[in-house]
Each structure stands twice: as C-alpha cells, then as structure tokens.
Design a protein around this motif. Structure first.
Motif, PDB file in Angstrom:
ATOM      1  N   VAL A  22       1.027  -1.552  -0.057  1.00 19.58           N
ATOM      2  CA  VAL A  22       0.301   0.252  -0.449  1.00 19.58           C
ATOM      3  C   VAL A  22       0.624   1.516   0.382  1.00 19.58           C
ATOM      4  O   VAL A  22       1.709   1.811   1.158  1.00 19.58           O
ATOM      5  CB  VAL A  22      -0.909  -0.154   1.397  1.00 19.58           C
ATOM      6  CG1 VAL A  22      -1.692   0.889   1.004  1.00 19.58           C
ATOM      7  CG2 VAL A  22      -1.490  -1.619   1.408  1.00 19.58           C
TER       8      VAL A  22
ATOM      9  N   SER B 101       0.346   5.341   0.180  1.00 21.64           N
ATOM     10  CA  SER B 101       0.113   6.478   0.357  1.00 21.64           C
ATOM     11  C   SER B 101       0.698   7.793  -0.320  1.00 21.64           C
ATOM     12  O   SER B 101       0.305   8.274  -0.922  1.00 21.64           O
ATOM     13  CB  SER B 101      -0.896   6.981   1.729  1.00 21.64           C
ATOM     14  OG  SER B 101      -1.314   6.185   2.248  1.00 21.64           O
TER      15      SER B 101
ATOM     16  N   GLY C  56       5.045   7.995  -0.172  1.00 21.26           N
ATOM     17  CA  GLY C  56       6.288   7.330  -0.041  1.00 21.26           C
ATOM     18  C   GLY C  56       6.795   7.923   0.056  1.00 21.26           C
ATOM     19  O   GLY C  56       8.044   7.709  -0.293  1.00 21.26           O
TER      20      GLY C  56
ATOM     21  N   SER D   2       6.969   0.963   0.445  1.00 18.48           N
ATOM     22  CA  SER D   2       5.400   1.272  -0.522  1.00 18.48           C
ATOM     23  C   SER D   2       5.502   0.562  -1.526  1.00 18.48           C
ATOM     24  O   SER D   2       4.853   1.125  -2.011  1.00 18.48           O
ATOM     25  CB  SER D   2       5.010   2.478   0.226  1.00 18.48           C
ATOM     26  OG  SER D   2       6.302   3.483   0.313  1.00 18.48           O
TER      27      SER D   2
ATOM     28  N   GLY E 180       2.366  10.898   3.148  1.00 17.94           N
ATOM     29  CA  GLY E 180       1.488  11.216   3.733  1.00 17.94           C
ATOM     30  C   GLY E 180       0.924  10.719   5.299  1.00 17.94           C
ATOM     31  O   GLY E 180       1.015  10.037   5.355  1.00 17.94           O
TER      32      GLY E 180
ATOM     33  N   HIS F 113       2.221   8.325   7.639  1.00 19.19           N
ATOM     34  CA  HIS F 113       2.250   8.871   9.069  1.00 19.19           C
ATOM     35  C   HIS F 113       1.741   8.668  10.304  1.00 19.19           C
ATOM     36  O   HIS F 113       1.790   8.405  11.342  1.00 19.19           O
ATOM     37  CB  HIS F 113       2.273  10.230   7.921  1.00 19.19           C
ATOM     38  CG  HIS F 113       2.792  11.638   9.314  1.00 19.19           C
ATOM     39  ND1 HIS F 113       3.937  11.619   9.624  1.00 19.19           N
ATOM     40  CD2 HIS F 113       2.137  12.355  10.146  1.00 19.19           C
ATOM     41  CE1 HIS F 113       4.218  11.974  10.794  1.00 19.19           C
ATOM     42  NE2 HIS F 113       3.181  12.992  10.994  1.00 19.19           N
TER      43      HIS F 113
ATOM     44  N   PHE G 166       4.479  12.291  14.398  1.00 16.19           N
ATOM     45  CA  PHE G 166       5.260  13.179  14.941  1.00 16.19           C
ATOM     46  C   PHE G 166       5.516  14.998  14.871  1.00 16.19           C
ATOM     47  O   PHE G 166       6.077  14.543  13.828  1.00 16.19           O
ATOM     48  CB  PHE G 166       6.832  12.438  16.447  1.00 16.19           C
ATOM     49  CG  PHE G 166       7.243  13.670  16.898  1.00 16.19           C
ATOM     50  CD1 PHE G 166       7.157  13.276  18.214  1.00 16.19           C
ATOM     51  CD2 PHE G 166       8.485  14.663  16.114  1.00 16.19           C
ATOM     52  CE1 PHE G 166       7.932  14.422  19.468  1.00 16.19           C
ATOM     53  CE2 PHE G 166       8.911  15.269  17.357  1.00 16.19           C
ATOM     54  CZ  PHE G 166       8.888  15.137  18.637  1.00 16.19           C
TER      55      PHE G 166
ATOM     56  N   VAL H  91      -5.689   1.190   5.576  1.00 13.56           N
ATOM     57  CA  VAL H  91      -6.442   1.860   6.517  1.00 13.56           C
ATOM     58  C   VAL H  91      -7.177   2.883   5.205  1.00 13.56           C
ATOM     59  O   VAL H  91      -6.180   4.153   4.001  1.00 13.56           O
ATOM     60  CB  VAL H  91      -5.700   2.817   7.090  1.00 13.56           C
ATOM     61  CG1 VAL H  91      -6.937   3.748   8.101  1.00 13.56           C
ATOM     62  CG2 VAL H  91      -5.128   1.508   8.333  1.00 13.56           C
TER      63      VAL H  91
ATOM     64  N   TYR I 182      11.875   4.917  16.790  1.00 15.89           N
ATOM     65  CA  TYR I 182      10.422   4.821  15.718  1.00 15.89           C
ATOM     66  C   TYR I 182       9.778   4.460  14.788  1.00 15.89           C
ATOM     67  O   TYR I 182      11.168   4.727  14.001  1.00 15.89           O
ATOM     68  CB  TYR I 182      10.257   6.358  16.133  1.00 15.89           C
ATOM     69  CG  TYR I 182       8.973   7.099  15.321  1.00 15.89           C
ATOM     70  CD1 TYR I 182       8.028   6.895  14.950  1.00 15.89           C
ATOM     71  CD2 TYR I 182       9.240   8.238  15.270  1.00 15.89           C
ATOM     72  CE1 TYR I 182       6.879   7.177  14.773  1.00 15.89           C
ATOM     73  CE2 TYR I 182       8.090   9.620  14.043  1.00 15.89           C
ATOM     74  CZ  TYR I 182       6.793   8.841  14.242  1.00 15.89           C
ATOM     75  OH  TYR I 182       5.922   9.217  13.524  1.00 15.89           O
TER      76      TYR I 182
HETATM   77  P1  FDA Z   1       4.284   5.142   2.788  1.00 17.60           P
HETATM   78  O1  FDA Z   1       3.271   5.706   1.482  1.00 17.60           O
HETATM   79  O2  FDA Z   1       5.578   5.098   1.721  1.00 17.60           O
HETATM   80  O3  FDA Z   1       4.146   3.995   3.145  1.00 17.60           O
HETATM   81  C1  FDA Z   1       4.257   4.442   4.661  1.00 17.60           C
HETATM   82  C2  FDA Z   1       4.357   2.331   5.138  1.00 17.60           C
HETATM   83  O4  FDA Z   1       3.459   2.366   5.532  1.00 17.60           O
HETATM   84  C3  FDA Z   1       4.199   1.489   3.606  1.00 17.60           C
HETATM   85  O5  FDA Z   1       5.192   0.341   4.499  1.00 17.60           O
HETATM   86  C4  FDA Z   1       3.409   0.960   3.313  1.00 17.60           C
HETATM   87  O6  FDA Z   1       2.511  -0.048   2.794  1.00 17.60           O
HETATM   88  C5  FDA Z   1       2.708   1.276   4.261  1.00 17.60           C
HETATM   89  N1  FDA Z   1       0.991   2.266   4.432  1.00 17.60           N
HETATM   90  C6  FDA Z   1       1.284   3.321   3.225  1.00 17.60           C
HETATM   91  N2  FDA Z   1      -0.485   4.083   3.303  1.00 17.60           N
HETATM   92  C7  FDA Z   1      -0.889   3.103   4.275  1.00 17.60           C
HETATM   93  C8  FDA Z   1      -2.676   2.283   4.032  1.00 17.60           C
HETATM   94  N3  FDA Z   1      -3.380   3.811   4.181  1.00 17.60           N
HETATM   95  N4  FDA Z   1      -3.269   1.727   5.417  1.00 17.60           N
HETATM   96  C9  FDA Z   1      -2.054   0.804   5.204  1.00 17.60           C
HETATM   97  N5  FDA Z   1      -0.785   0.737   6.109  1.00 17.60           N
HETATM   98  C10 FDA Z   1      -0.226   2.077   4.118  1.00 17.60           C
HETATM   99  N6  FDA Z   1       7.813  11.039  10.704  1.00 17.60           N
HETATM  100  C11 FDA Z   1       7.243  12.175  11.522  1.00 17.60           C
HETATM  101  O7  FDA Z   1       6.374  10.880  12.529  1.00 17.60           O
HETATM  102  N7  FDA Z   1       7.625  13.948  11.685  1.00 17.60           N
HETATM  103  C12 FDA Z   1       8.569  14.185  10.991  1.00 17.60           C
HETATM  104  O8  FDA Z   1       8.547  15.786  11.003  1.00 17.60           O
HETATM  105  C13 FDA Z   1       8.543  12.989  10.101  1.00 17.60           C
HETATM  106  N8  FDA Z   1       9.231  14.369   8.360  1.00 17.60           N
HETATM  107  C14 FDA Z   1       9.326  13.347   7.489  1.00 17.60           C
HETATM  108  C15 FDA Z   1      10.275  13.795   6.483  1.00 17.60           C
HETATM  109  C16 FDA Z   1      10.528  13.526   4.974  1.00 17.60           C
HETATM  110  C17 FDA Z   1      11.123  14.160   4.577  1.00 17.60           C
HETATM  111  C18 FDA Z   1      10.272  12.241   4.835  1.00 17.60           C
HETATM  112  C19 FDA Z   1      10.475  11.225   3.532  1.00 17.60           C
HETATM  113  C20 FDA Z   1       9.517  11.276   6.091  1.00 17.60           C
HETATM  114  C21 FDA Z   1       9.611  11.785   7.462  1.00 17.60           C
HETATM  115  N9  FDA Z   1       8.735  11.251   8.041  1.00 17.60           N
HETATM  116  C22 FDA Z   1       8.053  12.278   9.708  1.00 17.60           C
HETATM  117  C23 FDA Z   1       8.356   9.590   7.955  1.00 17.60           C
HETATM  118  C24 FDA Z   1       7.014   9.484   7.776  1.00 17.60           C
HETATM  119  O9  FDA Z   1       5.858   9.782   8.758  1.00 17.60           O
HETATM  120  C25 FDA Z   1       7.078   8.210   7.519  1.00 17.60           C
HETATM  121  O10 FDA Z   1       8.344   7.101   6.603  1.00 17.60           O
HETATM  122  C26 FDA Z   1       5.343   7.904   6.646  1.00 17.60           C
HETATM  123  O11 FDA Z   1       5.156   6.303   6.977  1.00 17.60           O
HETATM  124  C27 FDA Z   1       5.383   7.965   5.626  1.00 17.60           C
HETATM  125  O12 FDA Z   1       3.391   7.929   5.676  1.00 17.60           O
HETATM  126  P2  FDA Z   1       3.424   7.826   3.568  1.00 17.60           P
HETATM  127  O13 FDA Z   1       2.215   7.499   3.570  1.00 17.60           O
HETATM  128  O14 FDA Z   1       4.105   8.952   3.310  1.00 17.60           O
HETATM  129  O15 FDA Z   1       4.241   7.108   3.500  1.00 17.60           O
END
Ligand code: FDA
Length: 508
Positions: free
Chosen positions: A82, A84, A86, A93, A159, A163, A169, A220, A443
């Motif tokens: 999944v 969201s 990336g 993901s 995403g 997150h 956080f 989710v 974390y």
């Molecule tokens: P992505 O889509 O890559 O998904 C992350 C994981 O969750 C994967 O394993 C995916 O399969 C799974 N997933 C995604 N969507 C889902 C869904 N709908 N249901 C079930 N599983 C799902 N963190 C923080 O706490 N505070 C911060 O300030 C920051 N800042 C930050 C800056 C930058 C530049 C990056 C690259 C990362 C952060 N992060 C962060 C970390 C961030 O919270 C973490 O990488 C999240 O998992 C990203 O969520 P995405 O949906 O973008 O990721």
C-alpha cells in the motif's frame, strides 16, 4: 508461495472485472507505468535499476477498488504493497528487497487519488483520506478555522496513510501528542476485502492501526481525527549558531531545557553544515516567548527581532520550508520537495549527552563533508503523560528527545552512497553508550532495515526473528499485542513486508 506468470495474468484479469484499465499500469506500457511508480517514490535508493519493481500499480479512485485489489491478490497469490505518500525511509511502499529475495511478485496499491478532506470546525473534527498529504490537511484546517490545528509532522508531502499508521510526530506533540493519539475513527479494508469502521473492527484492531506501522493489518482508507485548539497568533523563530558562536554549549544546555519546557514551546535543533539551527513554535505571542526564553535559555540570546508572529497554518509552512514568507498554497504542492538518495538512522536520548562528547562528535563527524543532517526533536509535555501502552508507540516518559541521523545526497553512484551510509552507520555505532538501551529504541516511522528483516517460518513471518531484530526496538512491550491482533485479523500473513508484524507462533 510463488505466483506464476499465469497467476499474475489471472490477478490482472480479476482486477479488470471491477477496475477500469486506465487505473492499472503494468510494465507493458513503460512510460505511464514508470510515471506512476515514480510519482511519489521519495527515496532514490529504491528506484535504482536493480530494485525489484511491482508487477502492476493500481491507482485506486474508489474504496471498492481497494477491496477488489485485496480480494484478487488473496485469490491469486499476489501480495499488495500500500502506498499513500511514498515517504517511507526504506521505500517499503513501492520497492522490495525482501520479496525479491523470495522472488515473490507484488503489486502496488496507490492511494494518492483518494485524498478527500472534510473539516467540521464546529465539532473540531475532520475526516481525511489516506492519500492526502500533511500539507493538504494543514491547508484545509487553516482554511476552516484560525484557531484549530492538527498535530503531525513537519514535511508537507508526507502521506496521511503511512504517517498516522506509524504515529506522527511534530511541533504540536509536546502539547497534544502524536497524530495517532488524535485519531477517533477509521475506515479499514481487511485481508478478506471487508470494509470496517471503528465499531465493526473492534478496539484491538483500532488500537493496532494507530501506531503499529503501515501495511501489517490492512489498508486504512480514511481517518477521523480530532482537531486541537491553537491561538489565532503563534510565534516561530529560527536562530542559527556556529561552533564559535557556542553551538556546542547551546546544544548541551538545550538537552536540559527543551524536554521540560512548558508544553506551549516546541524547540528543535537541526545541525547541518556545521551550524546548529534552533527552530521554535510557541503557542502564544512574541513577548511571552521572549520572557520564557530569557528565563529558561538566556544563552541562546533570543530577541524580539527573531520572532515571527503568524497563524498556526503559516507555522507549518515555516517548519516545512524553513521560511515564513512562502505562500500557504505551497502546502498543496504534492511534489514540492526534491527527491534524493536517503538513509536515516535514529535514537532516543534519555540522559543529556555530556558536552565533551558533543565536542568530539563535532570534530570527528560533523566536520566531514559527507556529514548528515542531525535532527534533535524534544519529547516531554503530554508525550510523557500518555501511557506507553495507550497506543503501539511506546516511547513516552523517560525520553528526552529523538535524535535522527538523516543523510541525503543528490549524486548518483555507489561510491558516494557508501560514503554517506557508512558515515551514518559509523556515528550511530559510536553513539551507543549515550542513547537508550535494552532495547536501543527506534520510532517505527523512521524505518531502518539495518535492524533486521523478516524471515519466514513455514508460510508466515517468524515471530521470534522479528521480535529480536526490530520488534522490541520499535514497540517494546506492545509487540506481542500487535502480533496477537495480526493473528486475529490476518492469520495467513497476506499483508507483509520486510518489517511487518508477524502472527503469534502457533501453539506447538
Ligand atoms: P508510504 O506511502 O511510503 O507508506 C509508509 C508505510 O505505510 C509503507 O509500509 C506502506 O505500505 C504503509 N502504508 C501506506 N499507506 C497505508 C495505508 N493507507 N494503510 C496501511 N498501510 C499503509 N515522521 C514524523 O513522525 N514526523 C516528521 O516530521 C517526519 N518528517 C518526514 C520528512 C521526510 C522528508 C520523510 C521522507 C519522512 C518523514 N517522516 C516524518 C516519516 C514519515 O512519517 C513516514 O515515512 C511515514 O510512514 C510516511 O507516510 P507515507 O504515507 O508518505 O509513506
């Protein structure tokens, strides 16, 4: 078990019964496939030519598309990742180092189009779909009310789906906790393709999805969140100090003051290019902040000239782009940040690190050209009064701050990558005596595959291997309950990746 070519065809055929073909991209149409694959792939390390790629990407536009994808995947033995936003640090993901090892094909279920946001300012609540970004949510909340906010991270393109699944956080954490602490309800598609809300999923699964990490329990689709009160005017500042402006003394002192400051103050430190940048959000006016800083941290030399009084939503622009002058609409720019190669490791600090240690880190590590960005993020405040078992996120009382070693680089090539990664791993190793122990806690949203990756025990992920390598570190005493929830909702371990929660071992 391996999905054969025939099974892959059957999987795609199964999808096409319910999902329009324009929403399904496969390598057969390389340009649209790779445009969609790259659309939110954030870490260039995981889109190199030798990374295993998905056999297809489904750009869901309706909840039913998600249910169909899960059901077809189950039926034909194709795993689903999944995505969201990336932003996963290890690309989980959209890429796989592990399934590749087992030669298991996988599809990506991309939720970027499912990003509706409905804010109800009168009830101080919002429904937000997983494909929305933090910036889009901040913008929508700010447009609905100047006196409401939402606690989440600093990068606007992260995403919602990943997150909130891992915690979330940011600058309101000391006052209001994590994003996951403020989730009231959710819509989830389980491993049988059923759609459930909080009352139909039950409190165990609802507990697990609020911090147990993405992927393990289902998809989710949408989250109902509590919005929190913020003053109509808040204050931010950014004060930069070099080594000969006492940066090391200031960091040493910061460790003792930031985690015990009033909850209205969030003061983090970013160390980059041999400069320490002290960035603050204060839930109040400049005059009160100046008095507070004079009282608690006079050494920093903060004056009223350092202040910017802004709305809360404008403060999210400040933390997202390190400037307040950037227009709010930038929060809606889903590709506003450049992509780079990324490796992050992180720690929790529980005792202040002595000044002489900071001196030697600065000289031996931070002055190297390949040095990473260090991020020091304070805990304390409400974070310390939430029980460690309230949600899967266990890092509460007793932690002063998070320390991230965040290395990013733009140059291609293995030599550069190795230099950067060994810097991060080397400093991380050296920090061992000064950070949390037994376990050395991490974390989960700062995903780190160096901790170890899953192995199979029969057809399912090994519980013991997962617990020892990464489970205790991310989740401490909550790991077993997460595995129990997994056993209940996905006993066949359909939703899995390199560090997904395993089911409990079957009683022998
Ligand atoms: P992505 O889509 O890559 O998904 C992350 C994981 O969750 C994967 O394993 C995916 O399969 C799974 N997933 C995604 N969507 C889902 C869904 N709908 N249901 C079930 N599983 C799902 N963190 C923080 O706490 N505070 C911060 O300030 C920051 N800042 C930050 C800056 C930058 C530049 C990056 C690259 C990362 C952060 N992060 C962060 C970390 C961030 O919270 C973490 O990488 C999240 O998992 C990203 O969520 P995405 O949906 O973008 O990721």
């Amino acid at each position: 078990s391996l999905a054969s070519t025939a099974a892959i065809d059957e999987f795609l055929g199964c999808l096409s019964a319910d999902i329009p073909s324009r929403l399904i991209q496969t390598p057969a149409t390389p340009s649209s496939y790779s445009a969609l694959l790259l659309s939110t792939a954030r870490n260039l390390r995981y889109i190199l030519p030798d990374t295993s790629k998905p056999l297809g990407i489904i750009a869901a536009t309706e909840h039913a598309h998600v249910q169909t994808t899960v059901r077809c995947g189950r039926r034909h033995g194709v795993r689903v990742r999944v995505r969201s936003g990336g932003h996963d640090y290890e690309g989980l993901s959209y890429a796989s180092v592990h399934l590749h090892k087992h030669n298991e094909p996988f599809a990506v279920l991309d939720l970027a189009t499912l990003r509706a946001i409905h804010v109800d300012p009168a009830r101080a609540e919002a429904w937000v779909e997983s494909g929305a970004t933090l910036g889009e949510l901040y913008y929508a909340v700010g447009a609905a009310s100047r006196s409401l906010g939402f606690p989440a991270g600093s990068c606007p393109t992260v995403g919602i789906g990943g997150h909130l699944s891992g915690g979330g956080f940011g600058s309101l954490a000391r006052k209001y906790g994590l994003s996951a602490d403020n989730v009231l309800d959710a819509l989830v598609v389980d491993a049988d393709g059923r759609l459930m809300n909080r009352s139909s999923m039950g409190e165990d699964l609802f507990w697990a999805i609020r911090g147990g990490g993405g992927e393990s329990f289902g998809v989710v689709l949408s989250w109902k969140v509590r919005l929190v009160p913020v003053p109509e005017t808040v204050t931010v500042f950014s004060i930069v100090r070099s080594r000969n402006q006492s940066a090391i003394e200031l960091i040493t002192k910061w460790q003792e003051m930031a985690p015990v400051s009033p909850q209205e103050l969030y003061l983090r430190v970013l160390v980059l290019n041999q400069q320490a940048n002290f960035q603050a959000l204060f839930l109040g006016r400049c005059g009160d902040l100046r008095r507070l800083m004079q009282d608690r941290f006079p050494e920093l030399g903060m004056t009223e000239q350092n202040c910017r009084e802004v709305s809360w939503v404008q403060s999210t622009v400040f933390f997202g782009f390190s400037a307040t002058s950037i227009p709010l609409v930038q929060l809606l720019n889903r590709s506003s940040n450049p992509r780079y190669y990324l490796k992050v490791k992180s720690d929790h600090v529980q005792e202040p690190i002595p000044r002489d240690v900071w001196e030697s880190i600065w000289t031996a590590w931070l002055e190297k050209p390949e040095a990473a960005l260090l991020m020091l993020d304070p805990y304390g405040g409400l974070m310390s009064s939430i029980s460690p078992s309230e949600t899967p996120f266990p890092h509460r009382q007793g932690n002063l701050y998070q320390l991230q070693y965040y290395s990013f680089w733009y140059e291609n090539g293995t030599a550069v990558a190795e230099k950067r990664m060994s810097w991060v791993r080397g400093l991380h190793k050296e920090m061992e005596p000064y950070v949390s122990k037994n376990p050395r806690a991490v974390y989960v949203n700062y995903r780190d595959l160096d901790l170890g990756t899953n192995e199979l025990d029969g057809d399912v992920t090994s519980y013991e291997k997962a617990r020892v390598s990464w489970g205790d570190k991310y989740f401490k005493g909550n790991f077993k309950r997460l595995a129990a929830v997994k056993t209940m909702v996905d006993p066949h371990d359909f939703f899995r990746n390199e560090q997904s929660i395993p089911p409990l071992p079957a009683a022998k």
